[in-house]
Write a protein that holds these residues in place. Sequence first.
Motif, PDB file in Angstrom:
ATOM      1  N   GLY A 257       1.083  -1.646  -0.023  1.00 23.48           N
ATOM      2  CA  GLY A 257      -0.119  -0.485   0.015  1.00 23.48           C
ATOM      3  C   GLY A 257       0.783   1.233   0.245  1.00 23.48           C
ATOM      4  N   ILE A 258       2.137   1.027   0.961  1.00 22.21           N
ATOM      5  CA  ILE A 258       2.967   2.323   0.956  1.00 22.21           C
ATOM      6  C   ILE A 258       4.135   2.715  -0.139  1.00 22.21           C
ATOM      7  N   PHE A 259       3.870   1.806  -0.841  1.00 19.72           N
ATOM      8  CA  PHE A 259       4.996   1.583  -2.382  1.00 19.72           C
ATOM      9  C   PHE A 259       3.822   1.731  -3.319  1.00 19.72           C
ATOM     10  N   ALA A 260       2.197   1.724  -3.151  1.00 14.33           N
ATOM     11  CA  ALA A 260       1.247   2.459  -4.141  1.00 14.33           C
ATOM     12  C   ALA A 260       1.198   4.050  -4.000  1.00 14.33           C
ATOM     13  N   VAL A 261       1.047   3.803  -3.003  1.00 15.95           N
ATOM     14  CA  VAL A 261       0.289   5.135  -2.445  1.00 15.95           C
ATOM     15  C   VAL A 261       1.776   6.579  -2.905  1.00 15.95           C
ATOM     16  N   ALA A 262       2.841   5.858  -2.108  1.00 11.43           N
ATOM     17  CA  ALA A 262       4.315   6.994  -2.678  1.00 11.43           C
ATOM     18  C   ALA A 262       4.213   6.795  -4.265  1.00 11.43           C
ATOM     19  N   GLY A 263       4.272   5.311  -4.785  1.00  8.38           N
ATOM     20  CA  GLY A 263       4.379   5.540  -6.793  1.00  8.38           C
ATOM     21  C   GLY A 263       3.077   6.662  -6.893  1.00  8.38           C
ATOM     22  N   TYR A 264       2.840   6.277  -6.571  1.00  7.95           N
ATOM     23  CA  TYR A 264       0.862   7.038  -7.343  1.00  7.95           C
ATOM     24  C   TYR A 264       1.484   8.466  -7.226  1.00  7.95           C
TER      25      TYR A 264
ATOM     26  N   LEU B 221      -1.151  -5.230  -7.989  1.00  8.64           N
ATOM     27  CA  LEU B 221      -1.318  -4.435  -7.776  1.00  8.64           C
ATOM     28  C   LEU B 221      -1.514  -3.088  -7.028  1.00  8.64           C
ATOM     29  N   ALA B 222      -0.163  -3.110  -6.567  1.00 11.23           N
ATOM     30  CA  ALA B 222       0.671  -1.747  -6.035  1.00 11.23           C
ATOM     31  C   ALA B 222       1.428  -1.325  -7.525  1.00 11.23           C
ATOM     32  N   THR B 223       1.787  -2.513  -8.021  1.00 14.69           N
ATOM     33  CA  THR B 223       2.307  -1.445  -9.832  1.00 14.69           C
ATOM     34  C   THR B 223       1.554  -1.138 -10.071  1.00 14.69           C
ATOM     35  N   LEU B 224       0.444  -1.300 -10.513  1.00 11.55           N
ATOM     36  CA  LEU B 224      -1.060  -1.268 -11.251  1.00 11.55           C
ATOM     37  C   LEU B 224      -0.980   1.205 -10.587  1.00 11.55           C
ATOM     38  N   VAL B 225      -1.480   0.349  -9.753  1.00 14.81           N
ATOM     39  CA  VAL B 225      -1.249   1.719  -8.295  1.00 14.81           C
ATOM     40  C   VAL B 225      -0.651   2.695  -8.522  1.00 14.81           C
ATOM     41  N   ALA B 226       0.061   2.248  -8.601  1.00 14.07           N
ATOM     42  CA  ALA B 226       1.248   3.296  -8.401  1.00 14.07           C
ATOM     43  C   ALA B 226       1.459   3.658  -9.655  1.00 14.07           C
ATOM     44  N   THR B 227       1.493   3.079 -11.379  1.00 12.80           N
ATOM     45  CA  THR B 227       1.839   3.796 -12.145  1.00 12.80           C
ATOM     46  C   THR B 227       0.747   4.640 -12.854  1.00 12.80           C
ATOM     47  N   ALA B 228      -0.630   4.384 -12.143  1.00 12.78           N
ATOM     48  CA  ALA B 228      -1.507   5.246 -12.498  1.00 12.78           C
ATOM     49  C   ALA B 228      -1.510   6.338 -12.058  1.00 12.78           C
TER      50      ALA B 228
END
Lengths: 267, 568
Positions: B73-80, B154-161
Motif C-alpha cells: 500500500g505504501i509503495f502504491a501510494v508513494a509511486g502514485y 496490484l501495487a504496480t498498477l496503482v503506482a503507475t496510475a
Amino acid sequence: MTCYFRTMTVPAQRHREEPPAAMSLRGLVKHFDTKLAVSGVSLDVPAGSFYGLLGPNGAGKTTTLSMAVGLLRPDAGQAFLQGYDVWADPAAAKARLGVLPDGVRLFDRLTGPELLAYHGLLRGMDAATVDQRARELLDVLELSSAGRTMVVDYSAGMRKKIGLACALLHAPRLLVLDEPFEAVDPVSAARIRDILQRYVAGGGTVIFSSHVMEVVERLCSHVAILSDGVLRLHGTLGAVRGDRSLEEVFVQVVGGRVGTGSELAWL
Amino acid sequence: MALSPAANSEGPAANSEGPAANSEGPAANSEGPATKNGSPMPFVRLKLRLIANGLRGRPGRIALFVTGVLVSGIFAVAGYAIFAVPGVLDDGRAAATLLPLGGSALVLGWVVLPLVFFGVDESLDPARFALFPLRRRTLIAGLFTAALVGLPALATLVATAGTVSTAAQLGGGGAALVQFAGIVAGLLLCVAVSRSVTSAFATGLRSRRSRDLAVVLLAVVAALLGPLQLAVLAGLERADWEAFGTVARIAGWTPLGAPYSIGLDVAAGRAWAVPVKLLIVGAAIAGLLWWWSATLERAMLGAAASGRGGEAAETGSPVDRLVGRLLFGRRLPATRFGALVGREVRYWLRETRRRAALITFTVVGLFLPVSVSMSGGSPGLMGGFVGALAAVALANQFGYEGSAYAANMTAGVPGRTEIHSRAAAHALFTVPLLMVVAIVVALVSGRPEGLAAQFGGLVAAYGVGLGVVLPVSVIAAYALPETTSPFALSSGGGAAKGLLTLGAMLATVVVSVPLQVVAFFLGDVWLWLGLPAGIAYGCAAYLIGSGVAGDLLDRRMPELLAAVTPGR
C-alpha cells in the motif's frame, strides 16, 4: 587421564559372560521435546555376531545407534563399546569403532580419496598405511573412477559406499552401520554384503539397522526388533524367527495391519 | 496385492477415464468442475486458495501478510504520488524525464526482485504441474494470469496510475485514456518479464556448479554495492539534466519505458508514436512469453541432477591430495592436525558460503580502510574493525558443514585440536590479506612508515576477534539450510544467534581499544613497537579464547552436533 578412566571403566565389563559383548546398551532413554523416541533400550551385541536391528520407520533405530556411538547424549542409561563407557571414556570406546551414520552429511566438499585420507589421518594412522588401504578400498568398492568428483556430486549409492570405506579404513573391531543398504544398487549391495561377511568371519562384529527383511534374514546371526522406541524382541535369528518367516514375525510384533483382501477392491 | 475378479473387470474402464479427468487441470481437485478449454481461471482460484490456506490459523503468517499489504500500500501510494507530481506542477519536461525513467526502473525491479527473493513464493512453481497433462499454452496462460493476481501487480498498477493523472493534466482525456492502456500493457510486460526470467533462472541453476557460481557472483555484487553507491553519488553530483532528458527519450523507445510515455506523446501531439510504441511493447511481451514457454519445460523437470561422468582421474596418493599442494605449494604434516587444516582449507575454497564470506571480507576489508583514510579518518580504529570482521566469519563455523561434524566426533578429535585447526586454516587466508590491507592503507594514507604498526594493529584485532568469536561458535552454533540454493535464507532460530555475532564484534572492538589508546599516547615510538606488541596482544587473546572454546567443545560435542543438524 586415560589410565585413570580405564581403571574406572574396566570393571564395568561383565566377566562372567563369555564372550564379552562388543556393544551393550543399558536402559537408554531419549526424549525429543515431548515425544519419547527411545524408552529404556537394553541390548547386548555379542562379539563376532552379525546383528540386525529391525524396525519400521520412526521406530528409534537411528536414535538408539546414535546414542550407542556417542553422537547423541541419552537422557538416561549407559552405552558400552568393547567394555568402555562411551560417555565416560569416549576416546577408548571410539578407538576400535567404525560408524556409518544415516542422515548425516559427509565432508562432501572433498573428493573420495581426500575424504579417506582425512578419516585415516584423523584416526592417527601413518600416511603410508592410509594410502595403501584407501587405494584398495576405492578399488574394491569401484569408486576409483570417480577421480576428482567431489562427494557432494556422488550418487546416493556412491555416497553410502564411500561412507562405508571411511568406516572400514582403520580396521575397527566393531562396525555400526545405519541403513547401509539403502539406495545402493544390487551389484554394490552384493559387494558390501560380501565384505561384511568376510569381516565377521575374521572376528569383527557388525550391528546394522534396516527395514529390509530379506537382507537381515540372509546375513544376520542375531536380530532385534524395535518399534515405538521399545525393544520388542531380540536374540539369535533362529530363536526370534522360530518356524515362521522373519517378515511374519516382524509384522506381528510391530502390529501392522494384515490385508483382508476386501479393501481397495476398485484397484 | 490380490484383486478380486470383479475389481479387475472394472479396472480398465476406470483407468480410461483417468486421463480425461486429469486434463481438466490441477484445480479440478480442489475447485470442482473446471473448464475444458484451457481457461486460466482454475489457476487463479488455486492461487487464491493457496494464499487463504497459507494464512489459516497461523498468526505469524497473517502478520507477515498484513505487513506485505501495508508495504504494498505504501509503495502504491508513494509511486502514485511521485508519478503524479509532474502533472500537478504542469511541467511537461519533468514528465518527459520522470515517466519513462521511472517506468523503466519499475520494470527492472520486476526483473531483479524475484531473483533476489527467488524461492519465497513457489506456490505456483511450474515443477508442480509437471505430472498434469496440460498443454503448454494452457499452463502459460494460467500461470501468467495467476501472477497478475497478487499484491505486487496490484501495487504496480496503482503506482503507475499516477502517470495517467499526469497525462490527463498535460493532455486531457484522450491522453489519459492512451496512458491507461499504456500502464496495463506495462503491467503485462512486468509480469511477463519477471516470470520468464525466473523460469530461465531456475533452469540455469539446475547444476550444483552453476548454483555455486551464482552464490559467488551474488557475494561479489553485494560486496560491491557500497563502492558502487559512492560512484553513483559522485556521478550524480556532476550530471546535468540535459543528459537525463536524452536518456529518458531513448528509454521511451525501448520496451521498458515505452508503455509509460505514450500518454505524453499524445499530449505533445505525436499521436503517431502511440501505435509504434504499443507494437514495441506487444512484441516484447510476445517474445518474453515465447522465451518463457521454451524454458518452462526444462524448469518443470525441476532440479533433477543430470549425471556427469567421472572426471579425469587425479594422480597422487590420497594423503598427498589432502595435505599436499596447499596454498603456495606448501605441504601440511601428515598428522591429525594436518588433515583437519587441509580439510578446512579446501572447505574455504570449495564451499560456497565460505567462499562468499571470504570474497565479501576481501572487498569490504580493502574498501573500508581505504575510503576512511582517503577521507582523512583514522585508519587505526578502522583496522580494529577490519580485524574483527575477519574473525566474524568463524562465528558459525560449525554451521557451515552441518552434521558432517559427526565424523570428527566418532574419530574422537579433542576440542582444542579442532578449534586450533579451524583457526589455523582461516588464518592461512586472512593473515596475508591483512598484510595487503596494511600495505594498501599505508600507501593510500601516504604514511609508509606506519606499515608495520598498522599490520600489528590488524593482527591484534584479528587475534582478539578470534578469542571472542571461537567460544561463541561453540555455544551459539546454529544450523544453516542444507539446500544449495543461493537465495535460501536461514530461517528463524538463526536470527537471535546472529545478533550474538554482532555482539561478539562489538566486544572485539572494545577489547582492542586499549591497544589503540596506547598507540595514541606513544606516538612515534609506536611505529617501532606496534608490530611486536600487536602480535603479542593478538596471540594472547587468541590463546585464551581458543582454550575456553576447546574446553567448551569437549563438554558440548553432542549438543553442538544437534544444534548444527538442520531440521531437528
